[in-house]
Design a protein around this motif. Structure first.
Motif, PDB file in Angstrom:
ATOM      1  N   PRO A 185       0.801  -1.235   0.000  1.00  0.00           N
ATOM      2  CA  PRO A 185       0.000   0.000   0.000  1.00  0.00           C
ATOM      3  C   PRO A 185       0.827   1.275   0.000  1.00  0.00           C
ATOM      4  O   PRO A 185       0.466   2.259  -0.666  1.00  0.00           O
ATOM      5  CB  PRO A 185      -0.829  -0.129   1.286  1.00  0.00           C
ATOM      6  CG  PRO A 185      -0.963  -1.604   1.486  1.00  0.00           C
ATOM      7  CD  PRO A 185       0.347  -2.182   1.038  1.00  0.00           C
ATOM      8  N   GLY A 186       1.936   1.276   0.721  1.00  0.00           N
ATOM      9  CA  GLY A 186       2.738   2.490   0.819  1.00  0.00           C
ATOM     10  C   GLY A 186       3.453   2.865  -0.464  1.00  0.00           C
ATOM     11  O   GLY A 186       3.985   3.976  -0.577  1.00  0.00           O
ATOM     12  N   ARG A 214      -7.858   0.595   1.695  1.00  0.00           N
ATOM     13  CA  ARG A 214      -8.589   1.305   2.751  1.00  0.00           C
ATOM     14  C   ARG A 214      -8.586   0.555   4.071  1.00  0.00           C
ATOM     15  O   ARG A 214      -9.021   1.090   5.088  1.00  0.00           O
ATOM     16  CB  ARG A 214     -10.042   1.536   2.323  1.00  0.00           C
ATOM     17  CG  ARG A 214     -10.220   2.586   1.241  1.00  0.00           C
ATOM     18  CD  ARG A 214     -11.673   3.044   1.199  1.00  0.00           C
ATOM     19  NE  ARG A 214     -12.575   1.927   0.997  1.00  0.00           N
ATOM     20  CZ  ARG A 214     -13.055   1.552  -0.185  1.00  0.00           C
ATOM     21  NH1 ARG A 214     -12.700   2.207  -1.275  1.00  0.00           N
ATOM     22  NH2 ARG A 214     -13.882   0.529  -0.287  1.00  0.00           N
ATOM     23  N   SER A 215      -8.132  -0.686   4.057  1.00  0.00           N
ATOM     24  CA  SER A 215      -8.171  -1.511   5.262  1.00  0.00           C
ATOM     25  C   SER A 215      -7.429  -0.835   6.403  1.00  0.00           C
ATOM     26  O   SER A 215      -6.301  -0.368   6.250  1.00  0.00           O
ATOM     27  CB  SER A 215      -7.548  -2.882   4.987  1.00  0.00           C
ATOM     28  OG  SER A 215      -7.435  -3.622   6.180  1.00  0.00           O
ATOM     29  N   THR A 216      -8.086  -0.785   7.570  1.00  0.00           N
ATOM     30  CA  THR A 216      -7.475  -0.131   8.731  1.00  0.00           C
ATOM     31  C   THR A 216      -6.249  -0.884   9.216  1.00  0.00           C
ATOM     32  O   THR A 216      -5.364  -0.309   9.843  1.00  0.00           O
ATOM     33  CB  THR A 216      -8.497  -0.031   9.876  1.00  0.00           C
ATOM     34  OG1 THR A 216      -8.997  -1.350  10.172  1.00  0.00           O
ATOM     35  CG2 THR A 216      -9.656   0.868   9.491  1.00  0.00           C
ATOM     36  N   GLY A 217      -6.183  -2.191   8.914  1.00  0.00           N
ATOM     37  CA  GLY A 217      -5.046  -2.968   9.375  1.00  0.00           C
ATOM     38  C   GLY A 217      -3.891  -3.003   8.393  1.00  0.00           C
ATOM     39  O   GLY A 217      -2.844  -3.587   8.672  1.00  0.00           O
ATOM     40  N   ALA A 218      -4.079  -2.388   7.216  1.00  0.00           N
ATOM     41  CA  ALA A 218      -3.035  -2.435   6.191  1.00  0.00           C
ATOM     42  C   ALA A 218      -1.870  -1.531   6.572  1.00  0.00           C
ATOM     43  O   ALA A 218      -2.050  -0.352   6.863  1.00  0.00           O
ATOM     44  CB  ALA A 218      -3.610  -2.016   4.845  1.00  0.00           C
ATOM     45  N   GLN A 219      -0.666  -2.103   6.567  1.00  0.00           N
ATOM     46  CA  GLN A 219       0.547  -1.341   6.836  1.00  0.00           C
ATOM     47  C   GLN A 219       1.194  -0.956   5.512  1.00  0.00           C
ATOM     48  O   GLN A 219       1.130  -1.712   4.542  1.00  0.00           O
ATOM     49  CB  GLN A 219       1.513  -2.171   7.678  1.00  0.00           C
ATOM     50  CG  GLN A 219       0.950  -2.612   9.019  1.00  0.00           C
ATOM     51  CD  GLN A 219       0.626  -1.436   9.913  1.00  0.00           C
ATOM     52  OE1 GLN A 219       1.382  -0.471   9.976  1.00  0.00           O
ATOM     53  NE2 GLN A 219      -0.506  -1.507  10.599  1.00  0.00           N
TER      54      GLN A 219
END
Length: 637
Positions: A185-186, A214-219
């Motif tokens: 994601p980053g 958009r996942s809140t747990g995605a780093q």
């Protein structure tokens, strides 16, 4: 008699108050916490073990003499090393007692995460201090062989996962290497570009890409896998995907099917257990385990996986490792499906170039066993062949025709096909405003005349259409082996609702799987609930009215030879019914393309969501399916 003055009385009161305060002061003064618990050694042991069971280290320390400095740390290390999630204690017994010492034995049951219960007999040693018994803690409370400086460890492993088998008993899943394609994601710069590339090359639903980001747990630097592909497919898409910032690739071992996409939604996939799956599966699963995440891999997880084996070991300071307990695991058991490899391969080939959402299902007409089931797109989680419910459109006229035949009509019974018909103040028109005038039931069925069926079904007795629908499994609950809601035929509310229902519109809904069973029922005269597992018990069955199956086969053959599916007239022995099912509120309405067919003991359904006209879209796919099947069967001879 002496008289008391107010002053003397006042001094007297103060004196008594002062005395009372002096008596109360000791109760208010700080006190040292009393160590130990009253009662005999067994009583103290019981309270101590109750505190241990609830992991109350403070209470435990309060019953010990000369508490080790690392008491809390030793308990934490013991729990962590063995993965202990709960402990309980029973069978307390006073082994020995004299004036100064006592020993109490007990039976501990410790639940190890992902393995089960470890039962161990151990002991607590007590000393008398004054009139109380207190415990002296040593590592042997964990196990009789444990000594200072020893550590505990555990091993845990799953055996080989058993295979899903085809109807002949050959494996459909084998270990192999795949490439996992996903995101960091980053490192994504353009979400639209990423989603478009993955959808174009691999059919990944853009909504999944958006959800991953958009996942809140995605780093930012956590790899988020979206789809697994074989090395050969990876080589094809890599030149397009690799330049897109944020898309990355990883090799991993996976379960491979005979070909990429082969029964993908049905067989399912295996991967690291998710939080949701872990909660649903419960014991003996733990984070990091590989489990079935979808399809039959998920539905048959416990059968295929078996149970893990494990060991509890005590490691002495010398390095010697002592086996304290062994958990005997169980190997997985293969699960035999009803899928026939050549039929499934033909279904996959038929949908190979289809870009719209689609499904193809084939069933054995004599048993209801599912021979093939394919859903598209592969990158979408929805298994529309089993779980998608749609208006069946004119394919439902097979059901309506059975009701008409059961009421006494014959294939050559006169039937008019005007451009328009009215039912309950609602006007209905034929597709593309067709009209065939005076005709017969055979002809209006072959040409799929809506107005003729509306007029004919209006003559049916009360409940006749509902009864016919039930004979074809509408409203019947059954267990396929995977989630599938079947088909519904709600009781019509008025004449207009009944007219719409007679041609598979209105509130009538069915899965592609169910419509394959409708075609199959015409072959044997008996509807069989579909099933995917070879060893499962047969589901519900219903019989068509006597004499109707032969007439229905006559009508369905006419569809192919002279009706809406005449482009398939060259396919020997094919019978079927097309469907163009309206949906939505657009003007003109959008339509799903259907074809249900019957040939050589196989009933099947072809469905293209929003595909248009059944005869123009679904029929060519049905022809390709049968051609591929014929070729496979010829080469096998």
């Amino acid at each position: 008699m002496a008289r008391y003055t107010g002053r003397v009385f006042g001094r007297t009161v103060i004196t008594w108050v002062g005395l009372c305060l002096l008596l109360l002061l000791p109760a208010c003064a700080p006190r040292a916490v009393r160590r130990g618990v009253s009662g005999g050694p067994e009583d103290v042991a019981r309270v101590y073990l109750e505190a241990w069971a609830r992991n109350d280290l403070v209470a435990q320390r309060g019953m010990l003499v000369e508490v080790p400095a690392d008491f809390d740390a030793q308990h934490a290390k013991w729990r962590q090393a063995l993965g202990i999630v709960a402990s309980r204690f029973e069978e307390l017994h006073l082994e020995s007692e004299d004036d100064v010492a006592a020993v109490v034995t007990f039976h501990g049951v410790h639940t190890l995460r992902g393995l089960g219960d470890w039962e161990v007999a151990s002991r607590l040693r007590f000393e008398r201090r004054g009139n109380r018994w207190v415990a002296r803690w040593t590592p042997e409370v964990f196990h009789p062989e444990a000594r200072a400086g020893d550590t505990f460890t555990r091993l845990r492993a799953w055996g080989p996962r058993a295979a899903l088998l085809d109807a002949a008993g050959a494996p459909l899943t084998v270990p192999g290497e795949v490439i996992s394609i996903g995101l960091y994601p980053g490192r994504v710069r353009d979400v639209t570009a990423v989603a478009q590339a993955l959808q174009t090359q691999l059919g990944v639903d853009p909504a999944r890409v958006q959800a991953a980001l958009r996942s809140t747990g995605a780093q930012p630097e956590q790899f988020f896998a979206l789809i697994d592909v074989r090395p050969e497919r990876y080589q094809q898409v890599r030149p397009v995907l690799a330049p897109v910032p944020g898309i990355f690739f990883r090799k991993k071992t996976a379960r491979l099917t005979p070909a990429e996409g082969f029964a993908a939604h049905t067989l399912g996939r295996v991967g690291e257990v998710t939080a949701e799956a872990l909660q649903a599966l419960g014991h003996p699963y733990q984070a990091g385990d590989l489990v079935g995440l979808s399809g039959l891999e998920r539905a048959q997880e416990r059968t295929l996986a078996g149970s893990p084996s494990g060991e509890v070991r005590l490691v002495h300071r010398s390095g010697e490792s002592v086996l304290l307990h062994r958990f005997d695991g169980a190997p997985g058991t293969p699960v035999r499906t009803t899928l026939r490899r050549e039929v499934q391969a033909a279904a996959e080939a038929a949908l190979l170039d289809v870009t719209q959402p689609a499904a193809l299902v084939a069933v054995d007409t004599a048993t209801g066993e599912v021979l093939a089931v394919a859903s598209r797109p592969l990158g979408e989680a929805l298994h529309r062949a089993l779980t998608g419910r749609y208006p069946p459109g004119s394919t439902f006229k097979v059901v309506t025709a059975e009701a008409l035949l059961a009421s006494g009509l014959k294939p050559d019974t006169r039937a008019d096909c005007p451009v328009e018909a009215t039912a309950g103040r609602r006007r209905f028109r034929n597709f593309e405003s067709e009209a065939f005038g005076a005709s017969t039931l055979r002809q209006v069925f072959a040409l799929s005349c809506n107005t003729a069926f509306i007029q004919l079904s209006a003559r049916l007795g009360r409940g006749a259409l509902e009864d016919a629908a039930r004979r074809f499994g509408f409203g019947v609950r059954y267990d396929v082996g995977l989630p599938s809601p079947g088909a519904t035929f709600p009781e019509p509310q008025d004449d207009a609702d009944r007219a719409a229902a007679s041609m598979g519109q209105g509130r009538v809904l069915a899965t592609p799987l169910h419509m394959a069973t409708v075609a199959a029922a015409v072959d044997t005269g008996r509807w069989h609930a579909p099933r995917l597992l070879a060893d499962a018990e047969a589901g519900p069955e219903e019989s068509l009215r006597p004499g109707t199956p032969e007439a229905l086969r006559n009508l369905m053959r006419a569809v192919v030879m002279e009706g809406t599916a005449k482009s398939a007239a060259g396919v020997q022995g094919l019978m079927g019914k097309t469907g163009t099912a309206e949906f939505g509120t657009a003007v003109p309405p959008e339509t799903h393309a259907w074809f249900i067919g019957l040939r050589g003991g196989i009933g099947f359904a072809v469905f293209v969501e929003g595909g248009g006209v059944g005869g123009r879209v679904a029929v060519p796919l049905a022809m390709r399916f049968l051609q591929e099947l014929d070729a496979a069967q010829s080469s096998a001879r």
